[in-house]
Design an enzyme around this catalytic site. Sequence first.
Site, PDB file in Angstrom:
ATOM      1  N   CYS A  64       1.675   6.954  10.119  1.00 31.57           N
ATOM      2  CA  CYS A  64       0.638   7.845   9.598  1.00 31.57           C
ATOM      3  C   CYS A  64      -0.034   8.611  10.727  1.00 31.57           C
ATOM      4  O   CYS A  64      -0.367   9.796  10.581  1.00 31.57           O
ATOM      5  CB  CYS A  64      -0.389   7.053   8.789  1.00 31.57           C
ATOM      6  SG  CYS A  64      -1.232   5.745   9.715  1.00 31.57           S
ATOM      7  N   ARG A  89       0.823  -1.215   0.000  1.00 31.03           N
ATOM      8  CA  ARG A  89       0.000   0.000   0.000  1.00 31.03           C
ATOM      9  C   ARG A  89       0.857   1.266   0.000  1.00 31.03           C
ATOM     10  O   ARG A  89       0.628   2.178  -0.798  1.00 31.03           O
ATOM     11  CB  ARG A  89      -0.931   0.014   1.216  1.00 31.03           C
ATOM     12  CG  ARG A  89      -1.999  -1.067   1.244  1.00 31.03           C
ATOM     13  CD  ARG A  89      -2.882  -1.060   0.014  1.00 31.03           C
ATOM     14  NE  ARG A  89      -3.520   0.237  -0.208  1.00 31.03           N
ATOM     15  CZ  ARG A  89      -3.958   0.652  -1.390  1.00 31.03           C
ATOM     16  NH1 ARG A  89      -3.783  -0.094  -2.469  1.00 31.03           N
ATOM     17  NH2 ARG A  89      -4.556   1.828  -1.506  1.00 31.03           N
ATOM     18  N   ARG A 129      -8.272  -9.596  16.218  1.00 29.48           N
ATOM     19  CA  ARG A 129      -8.049  -9.558  14.770  1.00 29.48           C
ATOM     20  C   ARG A 129      -8.325 -10.900  14.098  1.00 29.48           C
ATOM     21  O   ARG A 129      -8.062 -11.060  12.909  1.00 29.48           O
ATOM     22  CB  ARG A 129      -6.631  -9.059  14.469  1.00 29.48           C
ATOM     23  CG  ARG A 129      -6.590  -7.546  14.388  1.00 29.48           C
ATOM     24  CD  ARG A 129      -5.222  -7.022  14.038  1.00 29.48           C
ATOM     25  NE  ARG A 129      -4.410  -6.834  15.231  1.00 29.48           N
ATOM     26  CZ  ARG A 129      -3.227  -6.240  15.237  1.00 29.48           C
ATOM     27  NH1 ARG A 129      -2.706  -5.805  14.101  1.00 29.48           N
ATOM     28  NH2 ARG A 129      -2.558  -6.086  16.360  1.00 29.48           N
TER      29      ARG A 129
END
Length: 346
Positions: free
Chosen positions: A164, A11, A209
């Site tokens: 990020c 990504r 998860r």
Amino acid sequence: MLKVAINGFGRIGRNVLRAVYESGKHQQIKVVAVNELAQPEAMAHLLQYDTSHGRFGKRISHDQEHLYVHHDACPQGKGEFDSIRILHLSEINLLPWRDLEVDLVLDCTGVFGCQADGLEHIKAGAKKVLFSHPGASDLDNTIIYGVNHETLKAEHNVVSNGSCTTNCIVPIIKVLDEAFGIESGTITTIHSSMNDQQVIDAYHSDLRRTRAASQSIIPVDTKLHKGIERIFPKFSNKFEAISVRVPTVNVTAMDLSVTINTNVKVNDVNQTIVNASQCTLRGIVDYTEAPLVSIDFNHDPHSAIVDGSQTRVSNGHLVKMLVWCDNEWGFANRMLDTALAMQAAQ
């Protein structure tokens, strides 16, 4: 011209390459190689067509050893193109960075991230390395562009671009602290799903998860507070953070609460952000009061966009803010900014 190699074409790696062209930085940065274990056909296809960011405006073609970024858009065009070498090597020490005269490796694997890993790239012939995640504490520097990129020195050869979320929240913390003085704070990251989650229920070491990403809001661990402390040591033990993943494919919201020293009103806080977005953090921080939702920030190159309509102040000293970011595109653009800052520090 800065000669760059991208290690890992997932990504972030693909967004970095695309951002080189869409930001206009192809005049300053030349991508000479991409190292990725996937097949060239899949690499080219996912670069050309992207679910989150749409079709790449440049035409992409490939052979078994190269990606080609065509300057024209015509499918049959024979015009100019940029050639990028494709490599499929899992061991850093085998990468031909010396032969390719690589100035900087953008390591976007998410696997490597310590000083020793960076030095392996340098032994292979690269001059410098920039990791696309926080990495280990032994790196030469961690840069949040717009906040501390001026601390880069010529001898900083192995550097992290942070995460990020640190790129999103750290500039806002900086602005608030300089204006009002921050005592402490908490953060909730509301993050889009990632590829470490499951499409349907399946095994994972993190039991939360194991659950289908599209069906639940899923709490996950975060070390965001450690990332803040790395940039601002004075905030050691002053921030805490939690994170949840939500069923969207891109864009993240951050709920920031800070206790400040100054008695303020909502307008004081918002105007401080507006001023920074127009001056010291122009291009890094943006501001809006429009009634927008997450998809409206998709493909936004800023590190952080403050939604001023959601700013709240309690008792003059407790400030709550909502900050948006495109966790892929904004971060990819900061990778390029930091890369050029590393070159300038030579």
